[in-house]
Write an enzyme that holds these catalytic residues in place. Sequence first.
Site, PDB file in Angstrom:
ATOM      1  CG  MET A 198      -1.913  -1.184   1.181  1.00  0.00           C
ATOM      2  SD  MET A 198      -3.432  -0.901   2.117  1.00  0.00           S
ATOM      3  CE  MET A 198      -2.778  -0.600   3.742  1.00  0.00           C
ATOM      4  N   GLY A 199       2.153   1.109  -0.380  1.00  0.00           N
ATOM      5  CA  GLY A 199       3.042   2.264  -0.456  1.00  0.00           C
ATOM      6  C   GLY A 199       3.565   2.664   0.914  1.00  0.00           C
ATOM      7  CG  LEU A 236       7.184   1.475  -0.904  1.00  0.00           C
ATOM      8  CD1 LEU A 236       7.918   1.249  -2.231  1.00  0.00           C
ATOM      9  CD2 LEU A 236       6.291   0.280  -0.581  1.00  0.00           C
ATOM     10  N   GLY A 242      11.509  -2.768   5.133  1.00  0.00           N
ATOM     11  CA  GLY A 242      10.876  -4.087   5.087  1.00  0.00           C
ATOM     12  C   GLY A 242      10.367  -4.385   3.684  1.00  0.00           C
ATOM     13  CG  HIS A 243       7.171  -2.095   1.950  1.00  0.00           C
ATOM     14  ND1 HIS A 243       6.982  -0.987   2.743  1.00  0.00           N
ATOM     15  CD2 HIS A 243       6.010  -2.785   1.990  1.00  0.00           C
ATOM     16  CE1 HIS A 243       5.747  -1.009   3.248  1.00  0.00           C
ATOM     17  NE2 HIS A 243       5.148  -2.093   2.806  1.00  0.00           N
ATOM     18  CD  GLU A 251       7.425 -15.406   8.085  1.00  0.00           C
ATOM     19  OE1 GLU A 251       8.028 -15.175   9.175  1.00  0.00           O
ATOM     20  OE2 GLU A 251       7.586 -16.447   7.431  1.00  0.00           O
ATOM     21  CG  ASP A 307       0.493  -7.371   7.847  1.00  0.00           C
ATOM     22  OD1 ASP A 307      -0.191  -6.763   8.670  1.00  0.00           O
ATOM     23  OD2 ASP A 307       1.396  -6.826   7.185  1.00  0.00           O
ATOM     24  CB  SER A 336       4.505  -1.000  10.681  1.00  0.00           C
ATOM     25  OG  SER A 336       3.222  -0.519  10.370  1.00  0.00           O
ATOM     26  NE  ARG A 354      -2.653   1.453   9.682  1.00  0.00           N
ATOM     27  CZ  ARG A 354      -3.087   0.489   8.867  1.00  0.00           C
ATOM     28  NH1 ARG A 354      -2.440  -0.659   8.793  1.00  0.00           N
ATOM     29  NH2 ARG A 354      -4.169   0.666   8.127  1.00  0.00           N
TER      30      ARG A 354
END
Length: 291
Positions: free
Chosen positions: A37-38, A40, A43-44, A155, A157, A192, A194
């Site tokens: 979901m961008g 980034l 981790g991405h 992982e 999520d 994350s 968030r």
Amino acid sequence: MNASSAPLSIVRNTSDLRARVRAWRREGQRVALVPTMGALHQGHLSLVRFAQSRADRVVVSIFVNPRQFGPAEDFSVYPRQEAQDAAALASVGCDLLYAPAVEEMYPAGFATNISVSGVSEGLCGAVRPGHFDGVATVVTKLLLQALPDLALFGEKDWQQLQVIRRVVRDLDIPVEIQGEPTMREADGLAMSSRNAYLSAEERSVAPALYRILSETAADLAAGAGTTPLLDNAKAALVAAGFESVDYLELRAADNLEPLARAERPGRLLAAARLGRARLIDNVAVAAAEYE
Ligand code: PAF
């Protein structure tokens, strides 16, 4: 692989995406998709790097999916920074960014919902009604739009990963689903998008989630039962500064059935609230040896 100095190619509709993927596959190249979901973070980017080790071409999708946010959730304020994300993807040699608009993904009249029972129930599924329907629906669409050989998910999520594995198995979608270990900051906090919601003070509290999960997982693997261990762990989170704990539960790692003790490989999963952020994390629990 894209030369890292080259600007990243971006496509915004299914036919352009399919044309690019089809051309690569015609040349015998293996294609990986990393759905995001961008906003980034490392981790991405590590998912992209892993994808590069398993495929010849890597497509990343960025789509902030309205169907997986509840009415009181953060859809409208979720960080959107496509130019910055595209630069980060170019720097790691990603081959293609797929960034559809909401109208491309859900054209007028869109009426299909993918709902997965079992693994979607409880945990985040209980706290965020409809969330996993939204995830299952958009991931199914992304897989059918891109038709990759392989798709990679973090992982962190864990429940989402099991939902996606179930959909792919149940609907015979011809793609390999690969989960990748959670990337963490030096103090253990799971990376994350968030985390950006955390104030400096909240950020100093946040690593307690991983610490307490890891300590509790070690006790479970040593043979302790979930009662009263999990209640103590929730109390420890609140004592550390979290406002509330949505859940902290031991589940079977694969089908997420509740476990009273670690009689088979498990996963200890938690979600807890800290200011504007709701942090989730999970750790493996090795099967304990019982007499
Ligand atoms: O994990 C995410 O970023 C999202 O839930 C996903 C898998 C990209 C679906 O929107």
